[in-house]
Scaffold this motif. Structure first.
Motif, PDB file in Angstrom:
ATOM      1  N   GLU A   1       6.028  -4.974   9.365  1.00 39.18           N
ATOM      2  CA  GLU A   1       5.876  -5.374   7.961  1.00 39.18           C
ATOM      3  C   GLU A   1       4.790  -4.560   7.272  1.00 39.18           C
ATOM      4  OE1 GLU A   1       7.244 -10.027   8.282  1.00 39.18           O
ATOM      5  OE2 GLU A   1       5.102  -9.576   8.239  1.00 39.18           O
ATOM      6  N   PHE A   2       5.067  -4.212   5.990  1.00 38.53           N
ATOM      7  CA  PHE A   2       4.134  -3.419   5.189  1.00 38.53           C
ATOM      8  C   PHE A   2       4.034  -3.981   3.786  1.00 38.53           C
ATOM      9  CE2 PHE A   2       5.947  -0.730   8.399  1.00 38.53           C
ATOM     10  CZ  PHE A   2       4.870   0.000   8.875  1.00 38.53           C
ATOM     11  N   ASN A   3       2.828  -3.932   3.222  1.00 33.25           N
ATOM     12  CA  ASN A   3       2.632  -4.301   1.827  1.00 33.25           C
ATOM     13  C   ASN A   3       3.119  -3.126   0.987  1.00 33.25           C
ATOM     14  OD1 ASN A   3       1.126  -4.261  -0.808  1.00 33.25           O
ATOM     15  ND2 ASN A   3       0.434  -6.232  -0.015  1.00 33.25           N
ATOM     16  N   VAL A   4       4.056  -3.366   0.074  1.00 32.29           N
ATOM     17  CA  VAL A   4       4.636  -2.272  -0.710  1.00 32.29           C
ATOM     18  C   VAL A   4       3.714  -1.779  -1.819  1.00 32.29           C
ATOM     19  CG1 VAL A   4       7.002  -2.936  -0.164  1.00 32.29           C
ATOM     20  CG2 VAL A   4       5.950  -3.812  -2.251  1.00 32.29           C
ATOM     21  N   LYS A   5       2.663  -2.514  -2.128  1.00 31.40           N
ATOM     22  CA  LYS A   5       1.705  -2.059  -3.147  1.00 31.40           C
ATOM     23  C   LYS A   5       0.608  -1.197  -2.546  1.00 31.40           C
ATOM     24  CE  LYS A   5       2.446  -5.602  -6.598  1.00 31.40           C
ATOM     25  NZ  LYS A   5       1.843  -6.554  -7.514  1.00 31.40           N
ATOM     26  N   THR A   6       0.210  -1.497  -1.299  1.00 32.32           N
ATOM     27  CA  THR A   6      -0.908  -0.788  -0.679  1.00 32.32           C
ATOM     28  C   THR A   6      -0.508   0.099   0.495  1.00 32.32           C
ATOM     29  OG1 THR A   6      -1.380  -2.557   0.910  1.00 32.32           O
ATOM     30  CG2 THR A   6      -2.440  -2.706  -1.283  1.00 32.32           C
ATOM     31  N   GLY A   7       0.654  -0.161   1.097  1.00 32.50           N
ATOM     32  CA  GLY A   7       1.083   0.558   2.289  1.00 32.50           C
ATOM     33  C   GLY A   7       0.499  -0.002   3.575  1.00 32.50           C
ATOM     34  N   GLU A   8      -0.338  -1.025   3.479  1.00 25.24           N
ATOM     35  CA  GLU A   8      -1.003  -1.607   4.637  1.00 25.24           C
ATOM     36  C   GLU A   8       0.010  -2.238   5.597  1.00 25.24           C
ATOM     37  OE1 GLU A   8      -4.255  -5.143   5.610  1.00 25.24           O
ATOM     38  OE2 GLU A   8      -3.583  -4.813   3.564  1.00 25.24           O
ATOM     39  N   ALA A   9      -0.184  -1.962   6.916  1.00 25.79           N
ATOM     40  CA  ALA A   9       0.632  -2.592   7.952  1.00 25.79           C
ATOM     41  C   ALA A   9       0.121  -4.009   8.176  1.00 25.79           C
ATOM     42  CB  ALA A   9       0.553  -1.795   9.240  1.00 25.79           C
ATOM     43  N   HIS A  10       1.045  -4.924   8.447  1.00 26.12           N
ATOM     44  CA  HIS A  10       0.675  -6.326   8.667  1.00 26.12           C
ATOM     45  C   HIS A  10       0.698  -6.715  10.135  1.00 26.12           C
ATOM     46  CE1 HIS A  10       0.985  -8.161   4.417  1.00 26.12           C
ATOM     47  NE2 HIS A  10       0.689  -6.902   4.335  1.00 26.12           N
ATOM     48  N   GLY A  11       0.583  -5.746  11.034  1.00 23.49           N
ATOM     49  CA  GLY A  11       0.493  -6.059  12.455  1.00 23.49           C
ATOM     50  C   GLY A  11       1.658  -5.518  13.261  1.00 23.49           C
ATOM     51  N   PRO A  12       1.711  -5.877  14.543  1.00 28.58           N
ATOM     52  CA  PRO A  12       2.681  -5.316  15.468  1.00 28.58           C
ATOM     53  C   PRO A  12       4.127  -5.481  14.954  1.00 28.58           C
ATOM     54  CG  PRO A  12       1.219  -6.873  16.588  1.00 28.58           C
ATOM     55  CD  PRO A  12       0.904  -6.920  15.133  1.00 28.58           C
ATOM     56  N   PRO A  13       4.940  -4.483  15.277  1.00 32.09           N
ATOM     57  CA  PRO A  13       4.632  -3.357  16.154  1.00 32.09           C
ATOM     58  C   PRO A  13       3.948  -2.180  15.461  1.00 32.09           C
ATOM     59  CG  PRO A  13       6.932  -3.274  15.569  1.00 32.09           C
ATOM     60  CD  PRO A  13       6.373  -4.521  14.945  1.00 32.09           C
ATOM     61  N   ALA A  14       3.768  -2.207  14.172  1.00 29.06           N
ATOM     62  CA  ALA A  14       3.074  -1.114  13.466  1.00 29.06           C
ATOM     63  C   ALA A  14       1.607  -1.484  13.269  1.00 29.06           C
ATOM     64  CB  ALA A  14       3.729  -0.842  12.123  1.00 29.06           C
ATOM     65  N   TYR A  15       0.729  -0.591  13.652  1.00 23.41           N
ATOM     66  CA  TYR A  15      -0.701  -0.807  13.468  1.00 23.41           C
ATOM     67  C   TYR A  15      -1.270   0.090  12.378  1.00 23.41           C
ATOM     68  CZ  TYR A  15      -0.393  -3.497  17.745  1.00 23.41           C
ATOM     69  OH  TYR A  15      -0.043  -4.434  18.680  1.00 23.41           O
ATOM     70  N   GLU A  16      -0.539   1.134  12.040  1.00 25.31           N
ATOM     71  CA  GLU A  16      -0.984   2.103  11.038  1.00 25.31           C
ATOM     72  C   GLU A  16      -0.166   1.920   9.771  1.00 25.31           C
ATOM     73  OE1 GLU A  16      -0.923   6.903  10.817  1.00 25.31           O
ATOM     74  OE2 GLU A  16      -1.546   6.005  12.710  1.00 25.31           O
ATOM     75  N   GLY A  17      -0.833   1.945   8.633  1.00 26.98           N
ATOM     76  CA  GLY A  17      -0.144   1.808   7.356  1.00 26.98           C
ATOM     77  C   GLY A  17       0.616   3.068   6.979  1.00 26.98           C
ATOM     78  N   VAL A  18       1.261   3.018   5.837  1.00 30.83           N
ATOM     79  CA  VAL A  18       1.974   4.175   5.286  1.00 30.83           C
ATOM     80  C   VAL A  18       1.364   4.503   3.930  1.00 30.83           C
ATOM     81  CG1 VAL A  18       4.131   3.710   6.519  1.00 30.83           C
ATOM     82  CG2 VAL A  18       3.764   2.709   4.257  1.00 30.83           C
TER      83      VAL A  18
END
Length: 101
Positions: free
Chosen positions: A69-86
């Motif tokens: 999961e990612f915040n579409v305004k900031t690109g921040e990842a919301h946890g596993p399995p992704a730890y790095e934002g976009v």
């Protein structure tokens, strides 16, 4: 100075949905969050899944491949399995056209 690039018409991205667009050779996920348009990299930081094809719930998109999961305004990842934002990008709409810069 950045330039504006037309990426979509507002009618192409209904509220609560996303669309994959291209801008200067880059794949971008464009989202309509209650009439406000946001843009992030289309590739999930986990394994490159197409975020623009994911399900949008409020300001959060879920990658269709592994549910990152990612915040579409900031690109921040919301946890596993992704730890790095976009990357998140400046985008906006004027009239009926969405722009990316």
């Amino acid at each position: 100075m950045s330039k504006l690039i037309k990426v979509a018409e507002t009618k192409e991205v209904a509220p609560g949905t996303g669309k994959v667009v291209q801008a200067e050779g880059r794949s971008i996920a464009l989202f309509n969050v209650a009439g406000s348009f946001c843009a992030i990299d289309n590739a999930c930081s986990h394994e490159g899944g197409p975020l623009g094809e994911g399900e949008l719930a409020g300001e959060v998109v879920t990658c269709p491949w592994h549910n990152a999961e990612f915040n579409v305004k900031t690109g921040e990842a919301h946890g596993p399995p992704a730890y790095e934002g976009v990357n998140a990008f400046l985008s906006g709409c004027k009239g009926m056209t969405c722009w990316w810069k």
